[in-house]
Design a protein around this motif. Structure first.
Motif, PDB file in Angstrom:
ATOM      1  N   ASN A 157       0.798  -1.243   0.000  1.00 42.97           N
ATOM      2  CA  ASN A 157       0.000   0.000   0.000  1.00 42.97           C
ATOM      3  C   ASN A 157       0.827   1.288   0.000  1.00 42.97           C
ATOM      4  OD1 ASN A 157      -2.254  -1.668   0.161  1.00 42.97           O
ATOM      5  ND2 ASN A 157      -2.525  -1.370   2.359  1.00 42.97           N
ATOM      6  N   ARG A 217      -6.914   4.808  -3.237  1.00 38.53           N
ATOM      7  CA  ARG A 217      -7.299   3.396  -3.164  1.00 38.53           C
ATOM      8  C   ARG A 217      -7.413   2.782  -4.555  1.00 38.53           C
ATOM      9  NH1 ARG A 217     -11.722   3.762   1.864  1.00 38.53           N
ATOM     10  NH2 ARG A 217     -10.141   4.144   3.474  1.00 38.53           N
ATOM     11  N   TRP A 218      -7.808   3.601  -5.538  1.00 34.08           N
ATOM     12  CA  TRP A 218      -7.931   3.092  -6.919  1.00 34.08           C
ATOM     13  C   TRP A 218      -6.553   2.782  -7.497  1.00 34.08           C
ATOM     14  CZ3 TRP A 218      -6.284   4.506 -11.785  1.00 34.08           C
ATOM     15  CH2 TRP A 218      -6.921   3.886 -12.862  1.00 34.08           C
ATOM     16  N   ASN A 220      -3.773   2.349  -5.955  1.00 36.63           N
ATOM     17  CA  ASN A 220      -3.041   1.387  -5.136  1.00 36.63           C
ATOM     18  C   ASN A 220      -3.272  -0.058  -5.592  1.00 36.63           C
ATOM     19  OD1 ASN A 220      -1.351   0.934  -2.688  1.00 36.63           O
ATOM     20  ND2 ASN A 220      -3.158  -0.192  -2.004  1.00 36.63           N
ATOM     21  N   LYS A 221      -4.462  -0.315  -6.149  1.00 36.39           N
ATOM     22  CA  LYS A 221      -4.763  -1.660  -6.650  1.00 36.39           C
ATOM     23  C   LYS A 221      -4.051  -1.946  -7.977  1.00 36.39           C
ATOM     24  CE  LYS A 221      -9.381  -1.715  -4.543  1.00 36.39           C
ATOM     25  NZ  LYS A 221     -10.846  -1.669  -4.816  1.00 36.39           N
ATOM     26  N   ARG A 222      -3.577  -0.893  -8.622  1.00 44.92           N
ATOM     27  CA  ARG A 222      -2.988  -1.028  -9.962  1.00 44.92           C
ATOM     28  C   ARG A 222      -1.497  -0.718 -10.008  1.00 44.92           C
ATOM     29  NH1 ARG A 222      -8.023   0.272  -9.626  1.00 44.92           N
ATOM     30  NH2 ARG A 222      -9.544  -0.447 -11.180  1.00 44.92           N
ATOM     31  N   ASP A 224       2.006  -1.105  -7.658  1.00 46.58           N
ATOM     32  CA  ASP A 224       2.723  -1.564  -6.467  1.00 46.58           C
ATOM     33  C   ASP A 224       4.091  -0.901  -6.432  1.00 46.58           C
ATOM     34  OD1 ASP A 224       3.561  -2.914  -4.219  1.00 46.58           O
ATOM     35  OD2 ASP A 224       4.177  -4.711  -5.320  1.00 46.58           O
TER      36      ASP A 224
END
Length: 478
Positions: A157, A217-218, A220-222, A224
């Motif tokens: 994260n 948050r958006w 962070n999922k895509r 790293d």
């Protein structure tokens, strides 16, 4: 047909003499030097700044060729004067808070209060609130170590944590007085401070939420982002501190001491002016205290005081000898010096672009566009910001142009202040010293900085404008 040929030739000549050509050359050079050739950031930015200066010497009246060198050096020096001491002291604060375990203590306390799954909310709220009395860069210096420690503890994260820290600080920086940018624009426009603060908070809240929590948050999922060595602290050292037993860490009050000292000193300096207006009965006391508060509240002095406290806590909570401790701090200063140099040279590149007249050229071109005043103000600030990098310069340029038109507003003047602030925040990238500050202190690549910080500033800008238009329609307050 002959008329058409003459008109085309005239347009070509006008473009050749316009600052747009300088801007295009500067952008192409930065991409070539930093992205294609992958030169060290300081060297690439220096070459780009010198080159833009040479182009200015060709096209800008009264700009001599020698000024391509002297103005670059002067702008670099002015940048170092503004950020040199703070970044070096921030390097000591960051190193000390990370190595002593202070950052881990703060992180663990946050998580115990809001839960591990809401760690981003804690960082986001902290940065937003701290940035109201304190400059954006100072807040980022203080909270970047917490974001790095949070990543070390959670093992993931990092994109999210960097985004929420940056979003909170950037939003308050352009919307909420007594932060200097909106304060100066409010003064230029003639908007009363109290209403500007109220509307500023109303605009900042959705902007910080969209830019920080929603986008964070958006992305962070895509994306790293790994934890890298930065500010004199290695990834391995951070991860080792993250696994320490809580009994080996400083108390929470001791851990937050450096942050509290910095914020209290700078905040007192910022607040003393408004307090004189609110409490005129104490004018004599404030007048007596003002010189001392101004000295202690200067960010150079405030961050030095915070660094001294952080370094003392570091020495207290490690088993290093005095000479080893001194060596560790020196390593942090070396890292901070490199970051300061890159950040200041990024500002110098922006200053040489500004010397081409790009700001006034674009502002003049937009001034008479047949759209509403709020959108016009946002556009002027946004385009000047993209072209020359500085949010403050973009805001003050737009304020100077829009101030005479304030009488035509059918809503409160504070909405115009907010529209200008939103425009001035858009698209932080290569000409902006803030871009390089986030990249270097955060330990990010250029691509990662563009995907996080640049996009976040743009989301804040657009959300801010939309919020201004909605609020001014529902509550014109005129």
């Amino acid at each position: 047909m002959h008329y058409h040929t003459d008109n085309t030739a005239h347009m070509a000549i006008e473009f050749a003499h316009s600052p747009l050509l300088t801007f295009g050359i500067g952008l192409a050079l930065v991409v070539l030097l930093l992205v294609v050739w992958d030169l060290p950031a300081f060297v690439g930015l220096a070459l780009a700044a010198f080159s833009v200066g040479v182009v200015n010497a060709v096209f800008v009246p009264d700009f001599a060729l020698a000024q391509a060198a002297t103005q670059t050096a002067t702008a670099f020096g002015n940048g170092m004067a503004g950020i040199g001491i703070p970044i070096l002291m921030a390097a000591i604060i960051g190193k000390s808070m990370l190595e002593s375990g202070s950052a881990q203590r703060v992180v663990r306390t946050f998580q115990s209060l809001v839960g591990k799954e809401n760690s981003d909310v804690a960082l986001w709220g902290s940065s937003t609130i701290l940035a109201i009395p304190v400059f954006f860069d100072s807040v980022f210096y203080l909270l970047a170590p917490l974001a790095r420690s949070m990543r070390a503890r959670m093992g993931k994260n990092y994109a999210l944590y960097i985004v929420v820290v940056g979003a909170g600080a950037a939003t308050a920086h352009v919307f909420v007085p007594p932060t200097p940018g909106p304060l100066a624009v409010a003064s230029e426009i003639g908007s009363d401070l109290g209403m500007t603060m109220v509307i500023g908070v109303a605009v900042a809240a959705p902007s910080a939420t969209m830019g920080g929590l929603v986008y964070g948050r958006w992305i962070n999922k895509r994306l790293d982002i790994p934890l890298r060595d930065s500010m004199g602290t290695t990834r391995e050292e951070l991860e080792e501190r993250a696994q320490r037993d809580s009994s080996t860490l400083p108390s929470f009050l001791e851990a937050v001491g450096p942050i509290v000292v910095a914020v209290a000193l700078v905040g007192a300096s910022t607040a003393i002016g408004p307090l004189q207006q609110v409490l005129p009965g104490f004018a004599g006391l404030f007048a007596t205290l003002e010189p001392l508060v101004a000295f202690l509240g200067d960010k150079n002095v405030a961050l030095t005081a915070a660094a001294l406290l952080a370094a003392y806590i570091y020495l207290r909570w490690t088993d290093l000898s005095r000479s080893e401790w001194e060596g560790e701090l020196t390593e942090a200063l070396k890292s901070g010096g490199n970051i300061a140099a890159i950040t200041a040279m990024g500002g110098a590149f922006g200053a040489l672009l500004a010397a081409s007249g790009i700001g006034s050229y674009l502002a003049g071109s937009l001034q008479n566009i047949g759209i509403g005043l709020l959108i016009t103000a946002w556009l002027i600030a946004a385009i000047v910001r993209i072209a020359q990098g500085s949010a403050t310069a973009a805001m003050l340029t737009a304020a100077g142009i829009m101030a005479p038109l304030t009488g035509q507003l059918d809503v409160h003047a504070a909405y115009l202040v907010m529209a200008i602030g939103a425009g001035g925040n858009i698209c932080s990238w290569y000409p902006d010293s803030g871009f390089w500050l986030v990249k270097e202190i955060g330990g990010l690549t250029q691509a990662e900085t563009l995907k996080t910080w640049t996009v976040v500033t743009t989301i804040i800008s657009v959300t801010g404008l939309v919020s201004v238009l909605i609020l001014s329609t529902i509550f014109p307050l005129a």
